[in-house]
Design a protein around this motif. Structure first.
Motif, PDB file in Angstrom:
ATOM      1  N   ASN A 177      12.411 -11.610 -26.920  1.00  0.00           N
ATOM      2  CA  ASN A 177      12.470 -10.413 -26.069  1.00  0.00           C
ATOM      3  C   ASN A 177      12.497  -9.140 -26.921  1.00  0.00           C
ATOM      4  N   ASP A 178      11.596  -9.115 -27.908  1.00  0.00           N
ATOM      5  CA  ASP A 178      11.531  -7.989 -28.853  1.00  0.00           C
ATOM      6  C   ASP A 178      10.744  -6.844 -28.216  1.00  0.00           C
ATOM      7  N   ILE A 179      11.387  -6.165 -27.295  1.00  0.00           N
ATOM      8  CA  ILE A 179      10.735  -5.097 -26.534  1.00  0.00           C
ATOM      9  C   ILE A 179      11.772  -4.054 -26.156  1.00  0.00           C
ATOM     10  N   ALA A 180      11.370  -2.795 -26.218  1.00  0.00           N
ATOM     11  CA  ALA A 180      12.260  -1.688 -25.844  1.00  0.00           C
ATOM     12  C   ALA A 180      11.418  -0.538 -25.309  1.00  0.00           C
ATOM     13  N   ILE A 181      12.055   0.319 -24.538  1.00  0.00           N
ATOM     14  CA  ILE A 181      11.390   1.497 -23.974  1.00  0.00           C
ATOM     15  C   ILE A 181      12.230   2.730 -24.319  1.00  0.00           C
ATOM     16  N   LEU A 182      11.559   3.786 -24.758  1.00  0.00           N
ATOM     17  CA  LEU A 182      12.217   5.046 -25.065  1.00  0.00           C
ATOM     18  C   LEU A 182      11.885   6.062 -23.974  1.00  0.00           C
ATOM     19  N   ARG A 183      12.891   6.764 -23.473  1.00  0.00           N
ATOM     20  CA  ARG A 183      12.638   7.859 -22.538  1.00  0.00           C
ATOM     21  C   ARG A 183      12.682   9.171 -23.304  1.00  0.00           C
ATOM     22  N   LEU A 184      11.671   9.978 -23.117  1.00  0.00           N
ATOM     23  CA  LEU A 184      11.555  11.240 -23.836  1.00  0.00           C
ATOM     24  C   LEU A 184      12.357  12.331 -23.146  1.00  0.00           C
ATOM     25  N   SER A 185      12.856  13.256 -23.938  1.00  0.00           N
ATOM     26  CA  SER A 185      13.648  14.348 -23.377  1.00  0.00           C
ATOM     27  C   SER A 185      12.775  15.376 -22.668  1.00  0.00           C
ATOM     28  N   GLU A 186      11.470  15.345 -22.979  1.00  0.00           N
ATOM     29  CA  GLU A 186      10.515  16.278 -22.371  1.00  0.00           C
ATOM     30  C   GLU A 186       9.191  15.555 -22.187  1.00  0.00           C
ATOM     31  N   PRO A 187       8.522  15.691 -21.036  1.00  0.00           N
ATOM     32  CA  PRO A 187       7.264  14.962 -20.802  1.00  0.00           C
ATOM     33  C   PRO A 187       6.181  15.325 -21.816  1.00  0.00           C
ATOM     34  N   LEU A 188       5.261  14.394 -22.040  1.00  0.00           N
ATOM     35  CA  LEU A 188       4.143  14.607 -22.968  1.00  0.00           C
ATOM     36  C   LEU A 188       3.053  15.487 -22.368  1.00  0.00           C
ATOM     37  N   GLU A 189       3.026  15.609 -21.047  1.00  0.00           N
ATOM     38  CA  GLU A 189       1.985  16.381 -20.339  1.00  0.00           C
ATOM     39  C   GLU A 189       0.604  15.813 -20.654  1.00  0.00           C
ATOM     40  N   LEU A 190       0.428  14.549 -20.336  1.00  0.00           N
ATOM     41  CA  LEU A 190      -0.824  13.845 -20.613  1.00  0.00           C
ATOM     42  C   LEU A 190      -2.031  14.516 -19.967  1.00  0.00           C
ATOM     43  N   ALA A 191      -1.853  15.025 -18.761  1.00  0.00           N
ATOM     44  CA  ALA A 191      -2.985  15.596 -18.025  1.00  0.00           C
ATOM     45  C   ALA A 191      -3.563  16.824 -18.721  1.00  0.00           C
ATOM     46  N   GLN A 192      -2.745  17.503 -19.524  1.00  0.00           N
ATOM     47  CA  GLN A 192      -3.201  18.731 -20.184  1.00  0.00           C
ATOM     48  C   GLN A 192      -3.639  18.509 -21.630  1.00  0.00           C
ATOM     49  N   ASN A 193      -3.507  17.280 -22.155  1.00  0.00           N
ATOM     50  CA  ASN A 193      -3.824  17.038 -23.565  1.00  0.00           C
ATOM     51  C   ASN A 193      -4.744  15.829 -23.692  1.00  0.00           C
ATOM     52  N   SER A 194      -6.000  16.085 -24.012  1.00  0.00           N
ATOM     53  CA  SER A 194      -6.987  15.008 -24.098  1.00  0.00           C
ATOM     54  C   SER A 194      -6.761  14.101 -25.301  1.00  0.00           C
ATOM     55  N   MET A 195      -5.883  14.507 -26.219  1.00  0.00           N
ATOM     56  CA  MET A 195      -5.581  13.684 -27.388  1.00  0.00           C
ATOM     57  C   MET A 195      -4.470  12.677 -27.112  1.00  0.00           C
ATOM     58  N   LEU A 196      -4.005  12.619 -25.879  1.00  0.00           N
ATOM     59  CA  LEU A 196      -2.971  11.668 -25.497  1.00  0.00           C
ATOM     60  C   LEU A 196      -3.482  10.783 -24.357  1.00  0.00           C
ATOM     61  N   THR A 197      -3.232   9.491 -24.441  1.00  0.00           N
ATOM     62  CA  THR A 197      -3.693   8.530 -23.438  1.00  0.00           C
ATOM     63  C   THR A 197      -2.596   7.507 -23.185  1.00  0.00           C
ATOM     64  N   ARG A 198      -2.411   7.131 -21.932  1.00  0.00           N
ATOM     65  CA  ARG A 198      -1.435   6.071 -21.654  1.00  0.00           C
ATOM     66  C   ARG A 198      -2.060   4.708 -21.928  1.00  0.00           C
ATOM     67  N   THR A 199      -1.224   3.752 -22.293  1.00  0.00           N
ATOM     68  CA  THR A 199      -1.695   2.387 -22.545  1.00  0.00           C
ATOM     69  C   THR A 199      -1.746   1.612 -21.229  1.00  0.00           C
ATOM     70  N   CYS A 200      -2.617   0.609 -21.162  1.00  0.00           N
ATOM     71  CA  CYS A 200      -2.691  -0.287 -20.002  1.00  0.00           C
ATOM     72  C   CYS A 200      -1.815  -1.514 -20.268  1.00  0.00           C
ATOM     73  N   ILE A 201      -1.048  -1.902 -19.273  1.00  0.00           N
ATOM     74  CA  ILE A 201      -0.153  -3.054 -19.379  1.00  0.00           C
ATOM     75  C   ILE A 201      -0.659  -4.154 -18.445  1.00  0.00           C
ATOM     76  N   PRO A 202      -0.715  -5.405 -18.925  1.00  0.00           N
ATOM     77  CA  PRO A 202      -1.242  -6.487 -18.067  1.00  0.00           C
ATOM     78  C   PRO A 202      -0.302  -6.835 -16.920  1.00  0.00           C
ATOM     79  N   HIS A 203      -0.901  -7.150 -15.779  1.00  0.00           N
ATOM     80  CA  HIS A 203      -0.167  -7.688 -14.641  1.00  0.00           C
ATOM     81  C   HIS A 203      -0.877  -8.981 -14.263  1.00  0.00           C
ATOM     82  N   VAL A 204      -0.379 -10.094 -14.760  1.00  0.00           N
ATOM     83  CA  VAL A 204      -1.064 -11.382 -14.655  1.00  0.00           C
ATOM     84  C   VAL A 204      -0.694 -12.072 -13.346  1.00  0.00           C
ATOM     85  N   HIS A 205      -1.706 -12.535 -12.612  1.00  0.00           N
ATOM     86  CA  HIS A 205      -1.513 -13.223 -11.332  1.00  0.00           C
ATOM     87  C   HIS A 205      -2.023 -14.656 -11.434  1.00  0.00           C
TER      88      HIS A 205
END
Length: 587
Positions: free
Chosen positions: A287-315
């Motif tokens: 279970n080597d997994i962790a999530i960090l919450r940022l103190s301020e949003p990255l504002e992805l919509a305004q910065n083309s140099m930032l992209t969210r990753t896709c996470i699998p949802h297996v059915h």
């Protein structure tokens, strides 16, 4: 000539030779000449089954075009399509002497084959963007006879021998992966990815801004990079638990949107909360997994140099412990060391490497893997390619055709790129629900793309392809503009206020619900089509001149049976001349 070739043997093993020219061909200056690609088969593929059974192949030559002893060789080059035949097929193994160095190809019904004068020529398979020579025409019993396939020297066996003879260095093969980040919501960088056979340990630099979903985790006190991570959403970063399990939020900063670690224009964010998986444990790295919450949003919509990753949802029927499946090509990236035990070998620029997922039951994997439900192995059986120190926490991806999906998190390994000791990765397919329990938005669900060509179908296909993420309209996600071109807004003419939806049935008819219009008269209604935003002033507006409500509809009933109506427009929509409009398909 290959040292194991024997002209006195009928078996024709090692029927391969290379000729050295007295003068170079001048390939670079002559567009009518091209070099052939020779296969370099790597685990998990098996040389003995390359090309695989049933592969479509092309054989070419100036040899005889029919079987007899006269010279019927054509002046022009001929080609023929045949198929690779399984080594154990009866028509193959009666002619084949050594499956390691020979293979069969033909048609079962006969009629297509190489013949006298074609010997020594190539037989090739198509790889999607280039032809690869998989064999050399060797021998056969007759030409194109039913039940007697042609026998070919299996080139995959001879890669190293060819390398020892040829003086010219092999040109590395690279693959370009293109995607459109205006059409997908995750897993698509600012630039395309170009992946060459190389390694992070001694590896290749990634194209700048091709992996804009990766971040660098740094020590607040020194600004030193110590682990990788990936962008889940505006406010959340995915990484490995072992990277930060002893840290407090004040100890860590996140740097994003850069290719070089030293880039002064990187987006810097502090961390205000760390979520380590409750069942994280060492030394097995479970279970080597962790999530960090940022103190301020990255504002992805305004910065083309930032992209969210896709996470699998297996059915179902896909099994989580087989995702990614064995042998899947994977890409792993990071700023980690390029040489094991060399603490000065961490590059400033982002590096990448292609590896392959390894079967859970492979001996190299089982001796390193502790839990196949939540971990998987990836690497090369011969070593040489791997992640290393400071790559931990970073992503490993598979290509889905239009975007990259993160299937794992770099966790641990015994050394770096050591033969027989693959890298171990946290299997992300096992953690979809845990991630969702922390990240409460819809950013991390991988969208499903529905592609169609509105020049080839009559209905149900819009100007752009639909990208649909599992969600709900109440609390849901914005549609990609102009992906639902058959949707219309029903509005009151007096106020232009939207009150119901509808769909385009034809140039003059709109389909809607009976309860939407049973209290209305035609002169009070208008429809607006061809818009993404209801406020768009350029929408196609039409008045209604007749309302057809199903005769069995009853507004007084709570059951709402037959809740269907059709509106006739006072003027046709002009579907044929407006690409922003499309008719709906009705079953």
């Amino acid at each position: 000539i290959h040292p194991d070739w024997s002209s006195s043997s009928m078996e024709r093993r090692h029927d391969i030779a290379m000729l050295h020219l007295s003068q170079p061909l001048g390939l670079a200056s002559n567009p009518l000449l091209a070099r052939i690609c020779v296969p370099k088969v790597q685990w998990p593929n098996n040389v003995e089954t390359y090309p695989s059974n049933g592969t479509r192949l092309a054989a070419i030559g100036w040899g005889n075009i029919k079987q007899d002893w006269t010279n019927n060789s054509p002046d022009n080059l001929h080609q023929v399509q045949v198929f690779a035949i399984d080594n154990n097929d009866p028509i193959c193994n009666k002619s084949l002497f050594d499956t390691q160095v020979q293979f069969c190809a033909a048609l079962y019904e006969g009629g297509k084959d190489t013949c006298q004068g074609d010997s020594g020529g190539p037989i090739l398979q198509w790889l999607g963007d280039q032809w690869e020579q998989v064999g050399i025409t060797s021998f056969g019993k007759g030409c194109a006879l039913k039940g007697d396939p042609g026998i070919y020297t299996r080139l995959a066996y001879y890669h190293e021998w060819i390398d020892t003879i040829a003086e010219e260095p092999e040109k590395p093969t690279s693959m370009t992966y293109t995607c459109d980040n205006t059409l997908v919501s995750c897993g698509c960088g600012y630039n395309y990815v170009q992946l060459t056979s190389s390694r992070i340990v001694g590896g290749e630099e990634a194209l700048p801004n091709s992996w804009t979903m990766i971040v660098s985790l740094r020590q607040t006190s020194t600004n030193r990079h110590f682990c990788g991570g990936s962008i889940l959403s505006d406010s959340y970063i995915l990484t490995a638990a072992h990277c930060i399990d002893t840290d407090s939020p004040d100890d860590v900063i996140v740097a994003a949107g850069m290719h070089n670690k030293s880039d002064e224009n990187a987006v810097i964010r502090r961390v205000d909360q760390i979520f380590v998986h409750p069942n994280w444990s060492q030394p097995e790295y479970l279970n080597d997994i962790a999530i960090l919450r940022l103190s301020e949003p990255l504002e992805l919509a305004q910065n083309s140099m930032l992209t969210r990753t896709c996470i699998p949802h297996v059915h179902w029927p896909t099994d989580i412990q087989d995702y990614p499946s064995s042998g899947t090509p994977l890409a792993t990236i990071g700023w980690g060391h390029t040489e094991m035990d060399n603490h000065t070998s961490s590059p400033d620029n982002l590096h990448q490497v292609q590896v392959f997922s390894i079967d859970n039951n492979d001996p190299n994997c089982t001796r390193s893997l502790y839990n196949k439900e939540i971990q998987f192995c990836a690497g090369l059986s011969q070593g040489g390619k791997d992640t290393c120190q400071d790559d931990s926490g970073g992503p490993i991806f598979q290509w889905l055709g239009n975007r990259w999906e993160q299937v794992g998190i770099t966790s641990f390994g015994k050394g770096c790129a050591v033969a027989g000791d693959p890298g171990i990765y946290t299997r992300l397919a096992s953690y979809h629900h845990w991630i969702r329990s922390i990240v409460n938005d819809n950013d991390v669900r991988p969208p499903i793309s529905y592609t169609c060509d509105n020049t080839k179908v009559y209905c149900g296909c819009s100007l752009k392809n639909v990208e649909l993420t599992p969600s709900r309209i109440v609390g849901g996600e914005e549609a990609v503009p102009y992906t639902w071109s058959f949707m219309v807004s029903l509005q009151h003419r007096s106020s232009n206020s939207h009150f119901c939806g509808g769909s385009i049935f034809s140039d003059s008819y709109i389909l809607t619900a009976a309860h939407c219009v049973d209290d209305e008269t035609p002169d009070r209604i208008q429809i607006v089509a061809g818009v993404h935003n209801r406020s768009d002033p350029n929408g196609v507006i039409r008045e209604v001149d007749y309302i057809h409500i199903h005769p069995d509809w009853s507004s007084s009933s709570m059951e709402r049976r037959h809740d269907i109506a059709m509106l006739h427009l006072s003027q046709p929509l002009g579907l044929a001349s407006n690409p922003l409009l499309a008719r709906i398909c009705v079953p």
